[in-house]
Design a protein around this motif. Structure first.
Motif, PDB file in Angstrom:
ATOM      1  N   TYR A   1       0.832  -1.184   0.000  1.00 29.11           N
ATOM      2  CA  TYR A   1       0.000   0.000   0.000  1.00 29.11           C
ATOM      3  C   TYR A   1       0.877   1.248   0.000  1.00 29.11           C
ATOM      4  N   THR A   2       0.361   2.322  -0.554  1.00 30.67           N
ATOM      5  CA  THR A   2       1.000   3.626  -0.423  1.00 30.67           C
ATOM      6  C   THR A   2       1.156   3.928   1.060  1.00 30.67           C
ATOM      7  N   ARG A   3       2.286   4.486   1.424  1.00 28.73           N
ATOM      8  CA  ARG A   3       2.582   4.633   2.856  1.00 28.73           C
ATOM      9  C   ARG A   3       1.571   5.542   3.569  1.00 28.73           C
ATOM     10  N   GLU A   4       1.421   5.286   4.865  1.00 28.07           N
ATOM     11  CA  GLU A   4       0.530   6.090   5.681  1.00 28.07           C
ATOM     12  C   GLU A   4       1.156   7.454   5.984  1.00 28.07           C
ATOM     13  N   PRO A   5       0.359   8.497   6.055  1.00 28.90           N
ATOM     14  CA  PRO A   5       0.879   9.776   6.530  1.00 28.90           C
ATOM     15  C   PRO A   5       1.106   9.724   8.036  1.00 28.90           C
ATOM     16  N   THR A   6       2.058  10.490   8.511  1.00 27.44           N
ATOM     17  CA  THR A   6       2.217  10.629   9.960  1.00 27.44           C
ATOM     18  C   THR A   6       1.152  11.586  10.475  1.00 27.44           C
ATOM     19  N   ALA A   7       0.989  11.625  11.776  1.00 25.74           N
ATOM     20  CA  ALA A   7       0.028  12.550  12.368  1.00 25.74           C
ATOM     21  C   ALA A   7       0.391  13.990  12.033  1.00 25.74           C
ATOM     22  N   GLU A   8       1.677  14.300  12.028  1.00 24.79           N
ATOM     23  CA  GLU A   8       2.101  15.665  11.703  1.00 24.79           C
ATOM     24  C   GLU A   8       1.844  15.997  10.243  1.00 24.79           C
ATOM     25  N   GLU A   9       2.067  15.049   9.357  1.00 26.36           N
ATOM     26  CA  GLU A   9       1.779  15.295   7.946  1.00 26.36           C
ATOM     27  C   GLU A   9       0.287  15.541   7.721  1.00 26.36           C
ATOM     28  N   LEU A  10      -0.547  14.765   8.396  1.00 32.00           N
ATOM     29  CA  LEU A  10      -1.987  14.980   8.276  1.00 32.00           C
ATOM     30  C   LEU A  10      -2.377  16.353   8.802  1.00 32.00           C
ATOM     31  N   ARG A  11      -1.783  16.756   9.919  1.00 36.29           N
ATOM     32  CA  ARG A  11      -2.084  18.080  10.471  1.00 36.29           C
ATOM     33  C   ARG A  11      -1.697  19.173   9.484  1.00 36.29           C
ATOM     34  N   LEU A  12      -0.526  19.037   8.872  1.00 32.39           N
ATOM     35  CA  LEU A  12      -0.073  20.043   7.913  1.00 32.39           C
ATOM     36  C   LEU A  12      -0.998  20.105   6.703  1.00 32.39           C
ATOM     37  N   ILE A  13      -1.387  18.948   6.181  1.00 31.18           N
ATOM     38  CA  ILE A  13      -2.283  18.927   5.020  1.00 31.18           C
ATOM     39  C   ILE A  13      -3.614  19.596   5.355  1.00 31.18           C
ATOM     40  N   ARG A  14      -4.194  19.225   6.501  1.00 36.19           N
ATOM     41  CA  ARG A  14      -5.546  19.650   6.838  1.00 36.19           C
ATOM     42  C   ARG A  14      -5.631  21.057   7.416  1.00 36.19           C
ATOM     43  N   GLU A  15      -4.602  21.474   8.152  1.00 35.36           N
ATOM     44  CA  GLU A  15      -4.695  22.749   8.858  1.00 35.36           C
ATOM     45  C   GLU A  15      -3.847  23.856   8.241  1.00 35.36           C
ATOM     46  N   VAL A  16      -2.779  23.492   7.536  1.00 35.85           N
ATOM     47  CA  VAL A  16      -1.847  24.504   7.045  1.00 35.85           C
ATOM     48  C   VAL A  16      -1.858  24.606   5.522  1.00 35.85           C
ATOM     49  N   ILE A  17      -1.679  23.489   4.843  1.00 32.90           N
ATOM     50  CA  ILE A  17      -1.519  23.494   3.389  1.00 32.90           C
ATOM     51  C   ILE A  17      -2.852  23.613   2.661  1.00 32.90           C
ATOM     52  N   ASP A  18      -3.847  22.863   3.120  1.00 32.97           N
ATOM     53  CA  ASP A  18      -5.146  22.859   2.423  1.00 32.97           C
ATOM     54  C   ASP A  18      -6.295  22.860   3.429  1.00 32.97           C
ATOM     55  N   PRO A  19      -6.422  23.921   4.230  1.00 33.67           N
ATOM     56  CA  PRO A  19      -7.487  23.946   5.246  1.00 33.67           C
ATOM     57  C   PRO A  19      -8.893  23.979   4.655  1.00 33.67           C
ATOM     58  N   LYS A  20      -9.042  24.391   3.385  1.00 37.48           N
ATOM     59  CA  LYS A  20     -10.359  24.450   2.756  1.00 37.48           C
ATOM     60  C   LYS A  20     -10.788  23.115   2.136  1.00 37.48           C
ATOM     61  N   GLY A  21      -9.907  22.128   2.185  1.00 36.44           N
ATOM     62  CA  GLY A  21     -10.266  20.806   1.679  1.00 36.44           C
ATOM     63  C   GLY A  21     -10.404  20.723   0.175  1.00 36.44           C
ATOM     64  N   LEU A  22      -9.649  21.548  -0.545  1.00 37.66           N
ATOM     65  CA  LEU A  22      -9.745  21.532  -2.006  1.00 37.66           C
ATOM     66  C   LEU A  22      -9.292  20.209  -2.600  1.00 37.66           C
ATOM     67  N   ARG A  23      -8.444  19.488  -1.881  1.00 35.55           N
ATOM     68  CA  ARG A  23      -7.918  18.210  -2.375  1.00 35.55           C
ATOM     69  C   ARG A  23      -9.038  17.222  -2.679  1.00 35.55           C
ATOM     70  N   ASP A  24     -10.110  17.275  -1.872  1.00 35.47           N
ATOM     71  CA  ASP A  24     -11.196  16.305  -2.049  1.00 35.47           C
ATOM     72  C   ASP A  24     -12.076  16.622  -3.243  1.00 35.47           C
ATOM     73  N   ARG A  25     -11.913  17.787  -3.819  1.00 34.15           N
ATOM     74  CA  ARG A  25     -12.632  18.093  -5.059  1.00 34.15           C
ATOM     75  C   ARG A  25     -11.932  17.461  -6.250  1.00 34.15           C
ATOM     76  N   GLU A  26     -10.624  17.312  -6.142  1.00 29.89           N
ATOM     77  CA  GLU A  26      -9.869  16.719  -7.261  1.00 29.89           C
ATOM     78  C   GLU A  26      -9.879  15.192  -7.199  1.00 29.89           C
ATOM     79  N   VAL A  27      -9.807  14.659  -5.993  1.00 31.34           N
ATOM     80  CA  VAL A  27      -9.822  13.197  -5.808  1.00 31.34           C
ATOM     81  C   VAL A  27     -10.888  12.864  -4.781  1.00 31.34           C
ATOM     82  N   ARG A  28     -11.961  12.263  -5.219  1.00 32.03           N
ATOM     83  CA  ARG A  28     -13.043  11.914  -4.321  1.00 32.03           C
ATOM     84  C   ARG A  28     -12.841  10.495  -3.786  1.00 32.03           C
ATOM     85  N   ALA A  29     -13.382  10.243  -2.634  1.00 29.93           N
ATOM     86  CA  ALA A  29     -13.226   8.930  -1.995  1.00 29.93           C
ATOM     87  C   ALA A  29     -13.877   7.867  -2.866  1.00 29.93           C
TER      88      ALA A  29
END
Length: 257
Positions: free
Chosen positions: A229-257
């Motif tokens: 599997y593609t490696r898991e993000p660390t807790a810090e990486e998830l925090r950076l993605i969600r709170e710092v880099i992309d707090p508006k959640g734009l990533r989920d518009r490009e790649v949906r679950a």
């Protein structure tokens, strides 16, 4: 296929959290720039740009980020330096740049098409045009981001070569700076460690099977043993993605679950 690192587990902290498909894609794109050193990261697209910024904030602090026009920028977007066109070209021709481009078509050897669909003389669809793809692929490392993995994109033979793949670079003897580190899609990650530098399935994102990838690919990718599997993000990486880099959640518009 390996089941190590089940979806939803967060690496270093050991706490549970739902990791979205888009977040795995950000992680996979970030890994393209691991150990690159002081090179210009040129992401083209939303998820690759988040990946480059995550890489610089974590394991690749020497990366140089650009505003896409004429400036080098820091993590906060503040200007760090001027990047005139002549200097940009010097970096490109010397291999000191790692681009992550898109592809309307890509084949097993990494030949990319962003120009037209169908015969070049009378195409069924006109696209961006060749642009800088040949120079990019022959003069500095180039990875690819494919947000919608399908047989229409991963094809046996591209309709027109824009970015140069391993087979054509080798035949032309222009391999000094040519390197295609990885292809990231919404299903998994590929490298070119297959026979004769052909595309190999390096990992699948959690929730995806090897069979699904094969069914969505217009050629048979190389598979070596169990595909992790593609490696898991660390807790810090998830925090950076969600709170710092992309707090508006734009990533989920490009790649949906």
């Amino acid at each position: 296929m390996s089941t190590a690192g089940a979806a939803g587990a967060v690496g270093a902290a050991g706490t549970a959290a739902e990791v979205s498909r888009a977040e795995y894609c950000v992680i996979a794109c970030a890994e393209a720039w691991r150990d690159n050193g002081e090179v210009l990261a040129s992401p083209m697209g939303l998820i690759p740009s988040f990946g480059a910024r995550l890489a610089k904030r974590t394991f690749s602090p020497d990366l140089l980020l650009t505003d896409g026009e004429a400036l080098l920028v820091g993590l906060d977007g503040e200007t760090e330096g001027w990047l005139p066109y002549r200097r940009h070209l010097t970096m490109v021709t010397g291999g000191r740049r790692h681009v992550m481009m898109g592809a309307s078509q890509i084949d097993r050897f990494g030949n990319q098409n962003i120009s037209c669909i169908g015969d070049w003389a009378r195409p069924a669809r006109q696209l961006l045009g060749v642009r800088g793809a040949p120079v990019n692929t022959l003069n500095n490392p180039v990875s690819y981001w494919i947000p919608r993995h399908s047989p229409r994109v991963f094809v046996e033979r591209v309709d027109m070569v824009s970015g140069v793949g391993y087979d054509r670079a080798g035949a032309a003897g222009v391999t000094r700076f040519h390197r295609l580190p990885r292809v990231v899609s919404d299903l998994g990650v590929f490298d070119f460690a297959g026979p004769d530098h052909s595309m190999r399935l390096a990992s699948v994102h959690p929730g995806v099977t090897v069979e699904q990838v094969r069914a969505a690919t217009g050629f048979e990718p190389a598979v070596t043993g169990e595909v992790p599997y593609t490696r898991e993000p660390t807790a810090e990486e998830l925090r950076l993605i969600r709170e710092v880099i992309d707090p508006k959640g734009l990533r989920d518009r490009e790649v949906r679950a």
